[in-house]
Design an enzyme around this catalytic site. Sequence first.
Site, PDB file in Angstrom:
ATOM      1  N   ASP A 115       0.841 -39.175  77.558  1.00 54.94           N
ATOM      2  CA  ASP A 115       1.623 -38.586  78.658  1.00 54.94           C
ATOM      3  C   ASP A 115       1.276 -37.137  79.036  1.00 54.94           C
ATOM      4  O   ASP A 115       1.130 -36.285  78.152  1.00 54.94           O
ATOM      5  CB  ASP A 115       3.109 -38.511  78.285  1.00 54.94           C
ATOM      6  CG  ASP A 115       3.641 -39.760  77.649  1.00 54.94           C
ATOM      7  OD1 ASP A 115       2.924 -40.751  77.575  1.00 54.94           O
ATOM      8  OD2 ASP A 115       4.797 -39.710  77.201  1.00 54.94           O
ATOM      9  N   GLU A 125      11.435 -44.322  79.526  1.00 61.21           N
ATOM     10  CA  GLU A 125      10.777 -43.122  79.011  1.00 61.21           C
ATOM     11  C   GLU A 125      10.474 -42.157  80.164  1.00 61.21           C
ATOM     12  O   GLU A 125      10.430 -42.552  81.333  1.00 61.21           O
ATOM     13  CB  GLU A 125       9.466 -43.510  78.302  1.00 61.21           C
ATOM     14  CG  GLU A 125       9.700 -44.453  77.117  1.00 61.21           C
ATOM     15  CD  GLU A 125       8.437 -44.785  76.321  1.00 61.21           C
ATOM     16  OE1 GLU A 125       8.497 -44.741  75.091  1.00 61.21           O
ATOM     17  OE2 GLU A 125       7.389 -45.081  76.926  1.00 61.21           O
TER      18      GLU A 125
END
Length: 527
Positions: free
Chosen positions: A35, A217
Amino acid sequence: MSTFLDAAHPETPPAGTTRFRPAVHFTARDTWLNDPNGLVFHDGLYHLFFQNNPYGNVWGNMSWGHATSSDLLHWTEHPVAIPCDETEDIFSGSVVVDHGNTSGFGRADAPALVAIYTSAYKTASEHSGTQAQSLAYSTNGGMTWRKYEGNPVLSRNSPHFRDPKVFRYEGNQGACWVMVAVEAQHQKVVFYRSEDLRSWDFLSEFGPANADAGEWECPDLFPLPVDGDPDNIRWVLIVNVNPGAVAGGSGGQYFVGDFDGVRFVPEPGSLVAPAGLSSFADPEARSAALRQCLWLDWGRDCYASVSFSGASDGRRIIIGWMNNWDYANELPTAPWRSSMTLARELRLTAVDGSARLVQQPVLPEPHGREEPPAAAGISTAGPFELRNEALRLQDAVPGRAQIIEAEILAGTADRIAFRIFGSSDGTAGTILSYNPATAQLSLDRRQSGNIGFHGKFASIESAPLVLEDGLLKLQIVVDHCSVEVFAQGGKVVLTDLVFPEAEHLHTWLSAQGGPATVLNLAVSTLT
Ligand code: FRU
Protein backbone atom coordinates in the site's frame (compact mmCIF):
# COMPACT_ATOMS: atom_id res chain seq x y z
CA MET A 1 11.61 4.73 -12.43
CA SER A 2 13.35 5.14 -9.11
CA THR A 3 16.78 6.15 -8.01
CA PHE A 4 18.01 5.35 -4.53
CA LEU A 5 19.81 7.83 -2.33
CA ASP A 6 21.50 5.76 0.31
CA ALA A 7 25.16 5.07 0.84
CA ALA A 8 24.33 1.46 1.65
CA HIS A 9 22.93 0.98 -1.87
CA PRO A 10 25.31 1.22 -4.85
CA GLU A 11 24.30 3.25 -7.91
CA THR A 12 24.08 0.33 -10.31
CA PRO A 13 21.05 -1.86 -9.87
CA PRO A 14 21.82 -5.55 -9.45
CA ALA A 15 21.30 -7.86 -12.42
CA GLY A 16 17.72 -8.86 -13.02
CA THR A 17 16.15 -5.59 -11.97
CA THR A 18 15.38 -4.31 -15.42
CA ARG A 19 13.02 -7.06 -16.62
CA PHE A 20 9.52 -5.60 -16.31
CA ARG A 21 10.77 -2.59 -14.34
CA PRO A 22 8.30 0.21 -15.23
CA ALA A 23 9.47 3.52 -16.69
CA VAL A 24 6.96 5.77 -14.92
CA HIS A 25 5.44 3.70 -12.12
CA PHE A 26 7.13 3.58 -8.74
CA THR A 27 8.83 0.38 -7.65
CA ALA A 28 11.18 -0.03 -4.72
CA ARG A 29 14.72 -0.55 -5.89
CA ASP A 30 15.23 -4.10 -4.70
CA THR A 31 12.56 -4.90 -2.13
CA TRP A 32 8.86 -5.59 -1.65
CA LEU A 33 6.17 -2.93 -1.47
CA ASN A 34 2.43 -2.80 -0.95
CA ASP A 35 0.00 0.00 0.00
CA PRO A 36 0.86 3.66 -0.58
CA ASN A 37 1.03 5.39 2.81
CA GLY A 38 1.31 8.96 4.04
CA LEU A 39 0.80 10.58 0.64
CA VAL A 40 1.50 14.25 1.19
CA PHE A 41 2.52 17.24 -0.93
CA HIS A 42 4.85 19.50 1.00
CA ASP A 43 7.29 22.23 -0.04
CA GLY A 44 7.02 21.39 -3.74
CA LEU A 45 7.58 17.66 -3.32
CA TYR A 46 5.21 14.73 -3.43
CA HIS A 47 6.05 12.23 -0.70
CA LEU A 48 5.12 8.61 -1.20
CA PHE A 49 5.59 6.44 1.86
CA PHE A 50 4.73 2.83 1.32
CA GLN A 51 4.37 -0.55 2.98
CA ASN A 52 7.82 -2.00 2.58
CA ASN A 53 9.79 -5.07 3.56
CA PRO A 54 13.30 -3.60 3.79
CA TYR A 55 14.78 -7.10 4.04
CA GLY A 56 13.12 -8.99 1.21
CA ASN A 57 10.74 -9.12 -1.69
CA VAL A 58 7.72 -10.80 -0.15
CA TRP A 59 5.36 -9.31 2.46
CA GLY A 60 6.84 -9.12 5.97
CA ASN A 61 8.83 -6.87 8.34
CA MET A 62 6.36 -4.13 7.51
CA SER A 63 7.94 -0.70 7.61
CA TRP A 64 7.34 2.59 5.85
CA GLY A 65 9.57 3.02 2.82
CA HIS A 66 9.89 6.50 1.34
CA ALA A 67 10.17 8.12 -2.07
CA THR A 68 9.72 11.65 -3.39
CA SER A 69 8.87 13.15 -6.74
CA SER A 70 8.23 16.56 -8.22
CA ASP A 71 6.12 15.27 -11.14
CA LEU A 72 4.44 12.10 -9.79
CA LEU A 73 6.13 10.09 -12.56
CA HIS A 74 9.80 9.95 -11.61
CA TRP A 75 10.59 8.98 -8.04
CA THR A 76 13.68 9.02 -5.87
CA GLU A 77 13.74 6.35 -3.19
CA HIS A 78 15.06 7.34 0.22
CA PRO A 79 16.09 5.26 3.22
CA VAL A 80 13.31 3.55 5.17
CA ALA A 81 11.33 6.22 7.03
CA ILE A 82 9.71 4.27 9.88
CA PRO A 83 11.19 0.80 10.41
CA CYS A 84 9.52 -2.09 12.20
CA ASP A 85 11.08 -3.26 15.45
CA GLU A 86 10.76 -6.21 17.80
CA THR A 87 7.46 -4.92 19.23
CA GLU A 88 5.55 -3.67 16.19
CA ASP A 89 5.11 -3.75 12.46
CA ILE A 90 4.31 -0.38 10.91
CA PHE A 91 1.08 -0.86 8.96
CA SER A 92 -0.69 1.60 6.67
CA GLY A 93 -1.61 5.16 7.56
CA SER A 94 -1.37 8.78 6.53
CA VAL A 95 0.66 11.96 6.97
CA VAL A 96 -0.58 15.48 7.66
CA VAL A 97 1.26 18.78 7.76
CA ASP A 98 0.45 20.20 11.21
CA HIS A 99 0.31 23.85 10.15
CA GLY A 100 -1.11 25.09 13.46
CA ASN A 101 1.36 23.01 15.49
CA THR A 102 -1.66 21.48 17.24
CA SER A 103 0.42 18.45 18.19
CA GLY A 104 3.30 20.46 19.60
CA PHE A 105 5.76 18.34 17.60
CA GLY A 106 6.88 21.27 15.46
CA ARG A 107 6.80 25.05 15.65
CA ALA A 108 4.17 27.45 14.37
CA ASP A 109 6.68 28.78 11.83
CA ALA A 110 8.07 25.32 11.04
CA PRO A 111 5.21 22.81 11.01
CA ALA A 112 5.96 19.17 11.70
CA LEU A 113 4.84 16.40 9.40
CA VAL A 114 2.89 13.93 11.52
CA ALA A 115 2.43 10.31 10.49
CA ILE A 116 -0.56 8.45 11.88
CA TYR A 117 0.15 4.75 11.34
CA THR A 118 -1.11 1.42 12.59
CA SER A 119 1.01 -0.35 15.18
CA ALA A 120 0.53 -4.04 14.44
CA TYR A 121 1.81 -5.34 17.75
CA LYS A 122 3.99 -8.44 17.94
CA THR A 123 4.25 -10.99 20.74
CA ALA A 124 7.12 -9.04 22.38
CA SER A 125 4.75 -6.12 22.97
CA GLU A 126 2.49 -5.59 25.97
CA HIS A 127 -0.21 -4.78 23.38
CA SER A 128 0.33 -8.06 21.54
CA GLY A 129 -2.70 -9.22 19.59
CA THR A 130 -4.04 -5.73 18.93
CA GLN A 131 -3.73 -3.15 16.20
CA ALA A 132 -3.85 0.48 17.34
CA GLN A 133 -3.03 3.92 15.96
CA SER A 134 0.31 5.59 16.67
CA LEU A 135 2.18 8.76 15.76
CA ALA A 136 5.59 9.58 14.38
CA TYR A 137 6.77 13.04 13.39
CA SER A 138 9.34 14.72 11.21
CA THR A 139 10.75 18.20 11.62
CA ASN A 140 12.93 18.05 8.51
CA GLY A 141 10.37 17.83 5.74
CA GLY A 142 9.73 14.10 6.01
CA MET A 143 13.29 12.86 5.64
CA THR A 144 13.69 11.40 9.15
CA TRP A 145 11.07 10.38 11.69
CA ARG A 146 10.77 9.96 15.42
CA LYS A 147 8.08 7.88 17.10
CA TYR A 148 5.95 9.60 19.75
CA GLU A 149 6.70 8.18 23.19
CA GLY A 150 2.98 8.23 24.12
CA ASN A 151 2.07 5.60 21.48
CA PRO A 152 -0.43 4.18 20.83
CA VAL A 153 -2.70 7.22 20.77
CA LEU A 154 -5.88 5.30 19.91
CA SER A 155 -6.72 1.70 20.76
CA ARG A 156 -10.00 -0.21 20.71
CA ASN A 157 -8.34 -3.38 22.00
CA SER A 158 -9.16 -4.76 18.60
CA PRO A 159 -7.02 -7.15 16.55
CA HIS A 160 -8.08 -5.57 13.21
CA PHE A 161 -8.34 -1.79 13.79
CA ARG A 162 -6.13 -0.13 11.20
CA ASP A 163 -5.28 2.12 8.24
CA PRO A 164 -5.96 5.62 9.67
CA LYS A 165 -6.46 8.40 7.14
CA VAL A 166 -6.43 11.79 8.84
CA PHE A 167 -7.49 15.13 7.37
CA ARG A 168 -8.28 18.63 8.55
CA TYR A 169 -12.02 19.21 8.71
CA GLU A 170 -13.36 22.76 8.65
CA GLY A 171 -16.95 22.90 9.87
CA ASN A 172 -19.39 25.35 11.47
CA GLN A 173 -17.91 24.60 14.89
CA GLY A 174 -14.36 25.37 13.71
CA ALA A 175 -11.60 23.08 12.54
CA CYS A 176 -10.45 19.74 13.90
CA TRP A 177 -8.65 16.61 12.78
CA VAL A 178 -10.82 13.73 11.56
CA MET A 179 -9.62 10.16 11.30
CA VAL A 180 -11.23 7.47 9.16
CA ALA A 181 -9.99 3.95 9.89
CA VAL A 182 -11.41 0.44 9.70
CA GLU A 183 -12.53 -2.43 11.82
CA ALA A 184 -11.39 -4.60 8.95
CA GLN A 185 -13.13 -7.85 9.81
CA HIS A 186 -16.40 -6.17 10.77
CA GLN A 187 -16.57 -4.27 7.45
CA LYS A 188 -16.85 -0.96 9.26
CA VAL A 189 -15.31 2.43 8.71
CA VAL A 190 -14.89 4.21 12.06
CA PHE A 191 -14.65 7.98 12.44
CA TYR A 192 -12.81 9.85 15.21
CA ARG A 193 -11.95 13.49 15.90
CA SER A 194 -9.05 15.22 17.63
CA GLU A 195 -7.80 18.70 18.47
CA ASP A 196 -4.13 17.77 18.77
CA LEU A 197 -3.64 14.42 16.95
CA ARG A 198 -2.73 12.88 20.33
CA SER A 199 -6.15 12.26 21.87
CA TRP A 200 -9.10 11.02 19.87
CA ASP A 201 -12.88 10.90 20.41
CA PHE A 202 -15.22 8.50 18.68
CA LEU A 203 -17.68 10.08 16.24
CA SER A 204 -19.55 7.38 14.34
CA GLU A 205 -19.23 4.32 12.15
CA PHE A 206 -20.34 3.24 8.69
CA GLY A 207 -20.88 -0.26 7.31
CA PRO A 208 -21.21 -2.98 6.35
CA ALA A 209 -22.63 -1.84 3.01
CA ASN A 210 -22.19 -2.85 -0.63
CA ALA A 211 -19.12 -5.09 -1.20
CA ASP A 212 -18.49 -6.74 2.17
CA ALA A 213 -17.27 -10.24 1.33
CA GLY A 214 -13.73 -9.47 2.48
CA GLU A 215 -11.90 -7.25 4.94
CA TRP A 216 -12.40 -3.51 4.65
CA GLU A 217 -9.05 -1.74 4.44
CA CYS A 218 -7.43 1.62 3.66
CA PRO A 219 -10.40 4.04 3.72
CA ASP A 220 -10.32 7.66 2.59
CA LEU A 221 -12.83 10.49 2.84
CA PHE A 222 -12.77 13.84 1.04
CA PRO A 223 -15.04 16.49 -0.47
CA LEU A 224 -15.19 17.28 -4.18
CA PRO A 225 -17.34 19.68 -6.19
CA VAL A 226 -19.67 18.14 -8.78
CA ASP A 227 -18.59 19.34 -12.23
CA GLY A 228 -16.48 22.03 -10.57
CA ASP A 229 -19.47 23.73 -8.91
CA PRO A 230 -18.32 25.04 -5.47
CA ASP A 231 -21.97 25.18 -4.36
CA ASN A 232 -22.44 21.49 -5.05
CA ILE A 233 -20.02 19.61 -2.81
CA ARG A 234 -20.26 15.87 -2.16
CA TRP A 235 -18.11 13.66 0.04
CA VAL A 236 -16.47 10.56 -1.35
CA LEU A 237 -15.75 7.62 0.96
CA ILE A 238 -13.27 5.13 -0.48
CA VAL A 239 -13.34 1.65 1.04
CA ASN A 240 -10.89 -0.94 -0.24
CA VAL A 241 -12.06 -4.53 0.07
CA ASN A 242 -10.10 -7.77 -0.01
CA PRO A 243 -11.21 -10.25 -1.20
CA GLY A 244 -14.60 -9.76 -2.82
CA ALA A 245 -13.88 -6.93 -5.27
CA VAL A 246 -15.62 -6.83 -8.64
CA ALA A 247 -12.76 -8.40 -10.64
CA GLY A 248 -11.92 -10.89 -7.89
CA GLY A 249 -9.61 -10.50 -4.91
CA SER A 250 -8.60 -6.96 -3.97
CA GLY A 251 -10.23 -3.76 -5.22
CA GLY A 252 -11.49 -0.31 -4.30
CA GLN A 253 -15.14 0.69 -3.97
CA TYR A 254 -16.48 4.12 -3.15
CA PHE A 255 -19.61 5.78 -1.83
CA VAL A 256 -20.85 9.30 -2.59
CA GLY A 257 -22.67 11.18 0.14
CA ASP A 258 -22.39 13.81 2.82
CA PHE A 259 -20.18 14.22 5.87
CA ASP A 260 -21.18 16.74 8.54
CA GLY A 261 -18.12 16.42 10.76
CA VAL A 262 -19.65 13.49 12.64
CA ARG A 263 -21.31 11.04 10.31
CA PHE A 264 -21.03 9.93 6.68
CA VAL A 265 -24.44 9.52 5.03
CA PRO A 266 -24.35 7.91 1.58
CA GLU A 267 -26.69 8.99 -1.18
CA PRO A 268 -29.29 6.30 -1.86
CA GLY A 269 -27.94 5.94 -5.42
CA SER A 270 -24.55 4.77 -4.19
CA LEU A 271 -26.06 2.21 -1.79
CA VAL A 272 -26.71 -0.98 -3.73
CA ALA A 273 -26.90 -3.14 -0.63
CA PRO A 274 -27.49 -1.03 2.51
CA ALA A 275 -26.77 -4.00 4.79
CA GLY A 276 -23.96 -5.37 2.62
CA LEU A 277 -24.03 -7.86 -0.25
CA SER A 278 -23.49 -10.72 2.21
CA SER A 279 -27.12 -10.21 3.20
CA PHE A 280 -28.21 -11.38 -0.29
CA ALA A 281 -29.22 -15.04 -0.21
CA ASP A 282 -29.19 -15.53 -3.99
CA PRO A 283 -25.63 -15.74 -5.41
CA GLU A 284 -26.75 -14.52 -8.85
CA ALA A 285 -28.44 -11.45 -7.40
CA ARG A 286 -25.31 -10.89 -5.33
CA SER A 287 -22.95 -10.95 -8.31
CA ALA A 288 -25.29 -8.72 -10.34
CA ALA A 289 -25.41 -6.25 -7.43
CA LEU A 290 -21.61 -6.38 -7.06
CA ARG A 291 -21.39 -4.87 -10.55
CA GLN A 292 -23.79 -2.09 -9.52
CA CYS A 293 -21.48 -0.96 -6.72
CA LEU A 294 -19.21 2.00 -7.47
CA TRP A 295 -15.68 0.84 -8.33
CA LEU A 296 -12.58 2.96 -8.65
CA ASP A 297 -11.14 0.42 -11.05
CA TRP A 298 -12.64 -2.62 -12.77
CA GLY A 299 -9.31 -4.40 -13.29
CA ARG A 300 -7.47 -6.89 -11.11
CA ASP A 301 -4.62 -4.66 -10.02
CA CYS A 302 -5.59 -1.48 -8.26
CA TYR A 303 -5.81 -1.69 -4.50
CA ALA A 304 -5.42 0.42 -1.37
CA SER A 305 -5.89 3.67 -3.32
CA VAL A 306 -5.72 6.71 -1.09
CA SER A 307 -5.28 10.41 -1.77
CA PHE A 308 -2.59 13.00 -1.16
CA SER A 309 -3.07 15.54 1.56
CA GLY A 310 -1.95 19.05 0.79
CA ALA A 311 -2.09 18.80 -3.02
CA SER A 312 -2.31 22.34 -4.39
CA ASP A 313 -5.43 24.01 -5.83
CA GLY A 314 -7.72 21.53 -4.11
CA ARG A 315 -6.60 18.79 -6.48
CA ARG A 316 -7.48 15.30 -5.27
CA ILE A 317 -4.83 12.88 -6.46
CA ILE A 318 -4.78 9.20 -5.59
CA ILE A 319 -2.24 6.44 -6.01
CA GLY A 320 -3.05 2.75 -5.65
CA TRP A 321 -1.00 -0.36 -5.19
CA MET A 322 -0.90 -2.06 -8.62
CA ASN A 323 -1.37 -5.58 -7.38
CA ASN A 324 -3.83 -8.05 -5.93
CA TRP A 325 -3.43 -10.07 -2.75
CA ASP A 326 -4.59 -13.12 -4.72
CA TYR A 327 -1.04 -13.52 -6.16
CA ALA A 328 0.95 -10.50 -4.94
CA ASN A 329 3.82 -12.43 -3.37
CA GLU A 330 4.38 -14.48 -6.52
CA LEU A 331 4.82 -11.82 -9.22
CA PRO A 332 7.68 -12.91 -11.52
CA THR A 333 10.06 -10.00 -10.88
CA ALA A 334 13.26 -9.82 -8.86
CA PRO A 335 14.74 -8.48 -6.72
CA TRP A 336 12.02 -5.81 -6.62
CA ARG A 337 8.42 -6.86 -6.46
CA SER A 338 5.30 -4.76 -7.00
CA SER A 339 4.64 -1.23 -8.14
CA MET A 340 2.21 1.61 -7.63
CA THR A 341 -0.41 2.73 -10.15
CA LEU A 342 0.04 6.02 -11.91
CA ALA A 343 -1.10 9.01 -9.88
CA ARG A 344 -4.67 9.78 -10.88
CA GLU A 345 -6.56 13.02 -10.46
CA LEU A 346 -10.13 12.57 -9.26
CA ARG A 347 -13.13 14.70 -10.10
CA LEU A 348 -16.84 14.25 -9.59
CA THR A 349 -19.18 14.55 -12.53
CA ALA A 350 -22.92 14.05 -12.90
CA VAL A 351 -23.74 10.81 -14.72
CA ASP A 352 -27.47 10.33 -15.30
CA GLY A 353 -28.11 12.73 -12.44
CA SER A 354 -25.78 11.03 -9.92
CA ALA A 355 -22.32 12.24 -8.90
CA ARG A 356 -19.65 9.75 -10.01
CA LEU A 357 -15.86 9.79 -9.97
CA VAL A 358 -13.79 10.32 -13.07
CA GLN A 359 -10.04 9.70 -13.05
CA GLN A 360 -7.31 11.11 -15.24
CA PRO A 361 -3.75 9.83 -15.05
CA VAL A 362 -1.28 12.58 -14.16
CA LEU A 363 0.80 12.76 -17.35
CA PRO A 364 2.64 15.52 -19.18
CA GLU A 365 0.65 17.22 -21.94
CA PRO A 366 1.20 15.56 -25.33
CA HIS A 367 3.87 18.09 -26.31
CA GLY A 368 5.83 17.07 -23.21
CA ARG A 369 5.96 13.47 -24.34
CA GLU A 370 8.22 11.83 -26.86
CA GLU A 371 7.40 10.79 -30.39
CA PRO A 372 7.61 7.04 -30.69
CA PRO A 373 10.27 5.87 -33.17
CA ALA A 374 8.66 5.96 -36.63
CA ALA A 375 7.99 2.57 -38.15
CA ALA A 376 7.73 2.27 -41.91
CA GLY A 377 4.20 2.19 -43.28
CA ILE A 378 2.53 2.77 -39.94
CA SER A 379 0.09 5.63 -39.96
CA THR A 380 -2.09 6.49 -37.03
CA ALA A 381 -3.61 9.82 -38.00
CA GLY A 382 -7.41 9.92 -38.25
CA PRO A 383 -10.05 10.05 -39.46
CA PHE A 384 -10.17 6.78 -41.36
CA GLU A 385 -12.23 3.67 -41.61
CA LEU A 386 -11.18 0.58 -39.75
CA ARG A 387 -12.17 -2.71 -41.29
CA ASN A 388 -11.40 -6.37 -40.69
CA GLU A 389 -7.69 -5.94 -41.43
CA ALA A 390 -5.73 -5.26 -38.21
CA LEU A 391 -3.92 -1.93 -38.22
CA ARG A 392 -0.44 -2.05 -36.79
CA LEU A 393 0.50 0.84 -34.49
CA GLN A 394 3.91 1.82 -33.25
CA ASP A 395 5.62 -0.88 -31.23
CA ALA A 396 6.10 -0.56 -27.50
CA VAL A 397 9.66 0.57 -26.77
CA PRO A 398 11.72 -1.03 -23.99
CA GLY A 399 12.61 1.60 -21.42
CA ARG A 400 9.61 3.75 -22.24
CA ALA A 401 5.96 3.82 -21.27
CA GLN A 402 3.57 3.99 -24.21
CA ILE A 403 0.43 6.12 -24.24
CA ILE A 404 -2.22 5.24 -26.80
CA GLU A 405 -5.08 7.70 -27.24
CA ALA A 406 -8.01 6.89 -29.46
CA GLU A 407 -11.46 8.18 -30.33
CA ILE A 408 -13.40 5.67 -32.36
CA LEU A 409 -16.93 5.82 -33.75
CA ALA A 410 -18.15 2.28 -33.28
CA GLY A 411 -20.34 2.40 -36.42
CA THR A 412 -21.58 -1.08 -37.29
CA ALA A 413 -18.59 -2.92 -35.84
CA ASP A 414 -19.52 -5.63 -33.36
CA ARG A 415 -16.09 -5.60 -31.77
CA ILE A 416 -13.24 -3.10 -31.58
CA ALA A 417 -10.02 -4.51 -30.22
CA PHE A 418 -6.49 -3.48 -29.36
CA ARG A 419 -3.85 -6.18 -29.08
CA ILE A 420 -1.11 -4.87 -26.77
CA PHE A 421 2.27 -6.52 -26.19
CA GLY A 422 1.44 -8.71 -29.18
CA SER A 423 3.60 -11.37 -30.79
CA SER A 424 4.48 -10.92 -34.48
CA ASP A 425 2.24 -13.84 -35.47
CA GLY A 426 -0.70 -12.11 -33.77
CA THR A 427 -1.48 -14.95 -31.37
CA ALA A 428 -0.14 -13.74 -28.03
CA GLY A 429 -1.01 -10.41 -26.46
CA THR A 430 -3.24 -8.56 -24.03
CA ILE A 431 -6.59 -7.80 -25.62
CA LEU A 432 -8.56 -4.68 -24.81
CA SER A 433 -11.91 -4.93 -26.60
CA TYR A 434 -15.26 -3.21 -26.73
CA ASN A 435 -18.48 -4.95 -27.60
CA PRO A 436 -21.28 -2.48 -28.48
CA ALA A 437 -24.00 -5.15 -28.14
CA THR A 438 -23.16 -5.92 -24.51
CA ALA A 439 -21.79 -2.41 -23.80
CA GLN A 440 -18.80 -3.97 -22.05
CA LEU A 441 -15.13 -3.00 -22.20
CA SER A 442 -12.95 -6.04 -21.52
CA LEU A 443 -9.30 -6.58 -20.72
CA ASP A 444 -8.13 -10.11 -21.40
CA ARG A 445 -4.70 -11.21 -20.19
CA ARG A 446 -5.17 -14.94 -20.72
CA GLN A 447 -2.57 -14.91 -23.56
CA SER A 448 -0.54 -12.02 -22.19
CA GLY A 449 2.74 -13.87 -21.53
CA ASN A 450 3.78 -15.40 -18.22
CA ILE A 451 0.49 -16.35 -16.60
CA GLY A 452 1.67 -19.57 -14.99
CA PHE A 453 3.21 -18.22 -11.79
CA HIS A 454 -0.17 -18.33 -10.03
CA GLY A 455 -3.42 -20.15 -10.76
CA LYS A 456 -5.51 -17.01 -10.25
CA PHE A 457 -3.52 -14.76 -12.58
CA ALA A 458 -4.95 -15.63 -16.03
CA SER A 459 -8.15 -13.60 -16.24
CA ILE A 460 -10.52 -11.47 -18.25
CA GLU A 461 -12.08 -8.39 -16.68
CA SER A 462 -14.94 -6.28 -17.98
CA ALA A 463 -16.62 -3.00 -17.15
CA PRO A 464 -19.91 -1.50 -18.32
CA LEU A 465 -19.25 1.30 -20.78
CA VAL A 466 -21.79 3.45 -22.60
CA LEU A 467 -20.73 5.03 -25.90
CA GLU A 468 -21.09 8.81 -25.96
CA ASP A 469 -22.56 9.97 -29.30
CA GLY A 470 -21.41 6.63 -30.67
CA LEU A 471 -17.84 7.32 -29.54
CA LEU A 472 -15.42 5.10 -27.68
CA LYS A 473 -12.73 7.26 -26.05
CA LEU A 474 -9.65 5.52 -24.71
CA GLN A 475 -6.41 6.49 -23.07
CA ILE A 476 -4.21 3.44 -22.52
CA VAL A 477 -0.95 3.61 -20.60
CA VAL A 478 1.31 0.62 -21.20
CA ASP A 479 4.44 0.29 -19.07
CA HIS A 480 6.49 -2.96 -19.22
CA CYS A 481 4.27 -4.98 -16.89
CA SER A 482 1.02 -3.05 -16.81
CA VAL A 483 -1.90 -1.85 -18.87
CA GLU A 484 -4.01 0.99 -17.41
CA VAL A 485 -7.10 1.95 -19.35
CA PHE A 486 -8.96 5.24 -18.82
CA ALA A 487 -12.12 5.16 -20.91
CA GLN A 488 -14.76 7.82 -21.65
CA GLY A 489 -12.62 10.56 -20.09
CA GLY A 490 -11.89 8.44 -17.01
CA LYS A 491 -15.44 7.34 -16.13
CA VAL A 492 -14.33 3.73 -16.52
CA VAL A 493 -10.88 2.57 -15.43
CA LEU A 494 -9.33 -0.89 -15.82
CA THR A 495 -5.85 -1.79 -14.57
CA ASP A 496 -4.14 -5.12 -15.09
CA LEU A 497 -0.60 -6.37 -14.65
CA VAL A 498 0.85 -8.40 -17.54
CA PHE A 499 4.22 -10.13 -17.96
CA PRO A 500 4.79 -10.38 -21.73
CA GLU A 501 7.66 -12.07 -23.56
CA ALA A 502 10.49 -9.56 -24.17
CA GLU A 503 9.99 -9.57 -27.96
CA HIS A 504 6.21 -9.14 -27.83
CA LEU A 505 6.11 -5.41 -28.45
CA HIS A 506 3.57 -5.08 -31.26
CA THR A 507 0.31 -3.19 -30.99
CA TRP A 508 -2.65 -3.72 -33.31
CA LEU A 509 -6.09 -2.23 -33.66
CA SER A 510 -8.96 -3.92 -35.45
CA ALA A 511 -12.71 -3.75 -35.96
CA GLN A 512 -14.81 -6.81 -36.69
CA GLY A 513 -18.29 -7.31 -38.11
CA GLY A 514 -18.47 -3.92 -39.84
CA PRO A 515 -16.42 -0.76 -40.21
CA ALA A 516 -15.66 1.62 -37.38
CA THR A 517 -14.30 5.13 -37.91
CA VAL A 518 -11.15 6.23 -36.16
CA LEU A 519 -11.44 9.96 -35.52
CA ASN A 520 -8.20 10.36 -33.59
CA LEU A 521 -5.39 8.00 -32.86
CA ALA A 522 -2.12 9.03 -31.29
CA VAL A 523 0.76 7.13 -29.74
CA SER A 524 3.38 8.81 -27.60
CA THR A 525 6.01 7.64 -25.16
CA LEU A 526 7.47 8.64 -21.80
CA THR A 527 10.72 7.77 -20.12
C1 FRU B 1 -3.84 -3.60 2.80
C2 FRU B 1 -3.22 -3.98 4.13
C3 FRU B 1 -3.60 -2.98 5.19
C4 FRU B 1 -2.48 -3.12 6.18
C5 FRU B 1 -1.30 -3.39 5.29
C6 FRU B 1 -0.27 -4.32 5.85
O1 FRU B 1 -3.18 -4.11 1.69
O2 FRU B 1 -3.61 -5.28 4.48
O3 FRU B 1 -4.88 -3.17 5.76
O4 FRU B 1 -2.32 -1.98 6.96
O5 FRU B 1 -1.80 -3.93 4.08
O6 FRU B 1 0.84 -4.41 5.01
